[in-house]
Scaffold this active site. Structure first.
Site, short mmCIF file in Angstrom:
data_model
loop_
_atom_site.label_atom_id
_atom_site.label_comp_id
_atom_site.label_asym_id
_atom_site.label_seq_id
_atom_site.Cartn_x
_atom_site.Cartn_y
_atom_site.Cartn_z
N LYS A 185 0.94 -1.12 0.22
CA LYS A 185 0.18 -0.38 0.19
C LYS A 185 0.82 1.36 -0.41
O LYS A 185 1.67 1.44 0.72
CB LYS A 185 -0.61 -0.01 1.10
CG LYS A 185 -2.30 1.10 1.19
CD LYS A 185 -2.70 1.33 2.90
CE LYS A 185 -2.31 1.69 3.47
NZ LYS A 185 -2.39 3.38 3.88
N ASP A 201 -3.44 4.10 -1.60
CA ASP A 201 -4.63 4.83 -0.62
C ASP A 201 -4.44 6.55 -0.83
O ASP A 201 -4.05 6.78 -0.11
CB ASP A 201 -3.92 3.91 0.67
CG ASP A 201 -5.21 4.22 1.20
OD1 ASP A 201 -6.02 4.99 1.30
OD2 ASP A 201 -4.92 4.08 2.34
N LYS A 219 -8.21 8.37 -1.12
CA LYS A 219 -9.08 8.52 -0.18
C LYS A 219 -9.76 9.85 -1.05
O LYS A 219 -9.95 10.64 -0.69
CB LYS A 219 -8.57 8.37 0.89
CG LYS A 219 -8.18 7.89 1.83
CD LYS A 219 -8.19 8.39 3.47
CE LYS A 219 -7.88 6.60 3.76
NZ LYS A 219 -7.16 6.53 4.51
N ASP A 245 -14.49 14.38 -4.07
CA ASP A 245 -13.72 16.12 -5.01
C ASP A 245 -15.26 16.22 -5.89
O ASP A 245 -15.95 14.72 -6.17
CB ASP A 245 -12.56 15.91 -6.04
CG ASP A 245 -12.41 17.86 -5.83
OD1 ASP A 245 -13.42 18.53 -6.53
OD2 ASP A 245 -11.12 18.02 -5.95
N ARG A 263 3.06 -0.75 10.25
CA ARG A 263 4.46 -0.90 11.83
C ARG A 263 4.66 -2.23 12.30
O ARG A 263 6.00 -2.70 11.88
CB ARG A 263 3.14 0.48 12.78
CG ARG A 263 4.00 1.55 12.40
CD ARG A 263 2.65 2.63 13.41
NE ARG A 263 1.75 2.49 12.76
CZ ARG A 263 0.24 3.23 14.11
NH1 ARG A 263 0.90 3.47 14.66
NH2 ARG A 263 -0.39 3.32 13.83
O1 C5P Z 1 0.89 0.91 11.53
P1 C5P Z 1 -0.58 -0.06 10.46
O2 C5P Z 1 -0.89 -1.02 11.01
O3 C5P Z 1 -1.37 0.90 12.44
O4 C5P Z 1 -1.06 0.81 9.87
C1 C5P Z 1 -2.43 0.65 9.31
C2 C5P Z 1 -2.77 0.88 7.75
O5 C5P Z 1 -3.67 1.64 7.45
C3 C5P Z 1 -2.00 3.40 7.99
O6 C5P Z 1 -1.35 2.87 6.23
C4 C5P Z 1 -3.16 3.84 7.95
O7 C5P Z 1 -3.49 5.02 7.20
C5 C5P Z 1 -4.18 2.54 7.21
N1 C5P Z 1 -5.33 2.40 7.52
C6 C5P Z 1 -6.04 2.40 9.01
N2 C5P Z 1 -7.53 2.76 9.54
C7 C5P Z 1 -8.08 2.79 8.73
C8 C5P Z 1 -8.08 3.47 7.48
C9 C5P Z 1 -6.66 3.07 7.01
O8 C5P Z 1 -5.17 2.11 10.06
N3 C5P Z 1 -9.20 3.04 8.62
#
Ligand code: C5P
Length: 235
Positions: free
Chosen positions: A38, A65, A67, A70, A211
């Site tokens: 992603k 991603d 989002k 518009d 992460r």
């Molecule tokens: O580091 P982590 O596993 O929490 O990252 C999750 C990813 O998914 C990030 O890129 C975050 O922006 C995205 N995301 C999220 N929750 C949402 C939509 C997208 O954590 N509701």
């Protein structure tokens, strides 16, 4: 993407990194362990858009991603441009007008469109402040039904929303779920996290994990462990 086949292809690693160089290094470290990435706002705005297209050309699946939200004409133009990048999927805020514009514009390009129903950072008080009456889960389900009717391919959804969405739209939509934390890993700012195994058992098709992989001491081992958990849930 409608029917991801292997456990490996269900793991989408979020390249939430500050530069193209950092992303390239992470992709090299992960090697063949990860097939799907992603690219979100941070990397897009720091040189990552070109890298997303390059990754797709190199044979990886790429979730851009963006989002998008518009006026329909602008969303349609953006979707046409994204379809030309060769990426697998992108995200659209799940407003009916926006989704209709995106579905029309992607035509037969093969680009998959995923709706963002309600940002998981919003609770009932935030919705009320924004001017919406009703609960978050009612709005999530309403937009899920609209997304299916309009012809979207899937939704981004929190682990806790999977059951209600499946009940409303069955398997018409692919569900891509962030907020995943392998057992024993730090939750960070994810408040309603689920393990990979629980999310897949509940009906998620693909998991977005950043992460717990990219900050791990051994990212490749962390990715393989998650894929192992997905395999277990599918067995
Ligand atoms: O580091 P982590 O596993 O929490 O990252 C999750 C990813 O998914 C990030 O890129 C975050 O922006 C995205 N995301 C999220 N929750 C949402 C939509 C997208 O954590 N509701």
């Amino acid at each position: 993407m409608r029917d991801p086949k292997t456990a490996r292809d269900r793991l989408i690693v979020g390249l939430d990194l500050p530069s193209r160089q950092a992303a390239e290094q992470m992709v090299e470290t992960l090697g063949p362990a990860v097939t799907f990435y992603k690219v979100g706002m941070q990397l897009s705005f720091s040189g990552g858009l070109g890298y997303a297209a390059d990754l797709a050309r190199a044979g990886k699946s790429v979730f851009l991603d963006m989002k998008l939200l518009d006026i329909p004409n602008t969303v349609a133009s953006a979707v046409e441009a994204i379809a030309g990048m060769g990426v697998t999927c992108t995200t659209i805020h799940a407003y009916p007008q926006t989704m209709r514009a995106a579905v029309d514009a992607r035509g037969d390009s093969g680009l998959k469109l995923l709706g963002v129903t309600v940002l998981t950072s919003l609770d009932a008080a935030d919705l009320a402040e924004t001017g919406y009456a009703g609960s978050v889960s009612d709005l999530v389900v309403k937009r899920a039904v609209q997304a299916a009717e309009i012809g979207m391919d899937g939704l981004i959804c929190a682990p806790g929303d999977i059951a209600a969405i499946r009940a409303a739209v069955g398997h018409q939509l692919i569900l891509v779920t962030p907020g995943i934390r392998p057992a024993g890993s730090a939750a960070g700012d994810q408040k309603r996290a689920a393990t990979p195994e629980a999310a897949i058992r509940n009906g998620a098709d693909c998991l977005v994990v950043a992460r717990p992989v990219i900050k791990a001491a051994d990212p490749r081992a962390a990715a393989e462990a998650i894929i192992g958990e997905i395999e277990q849930a599918l067995a």
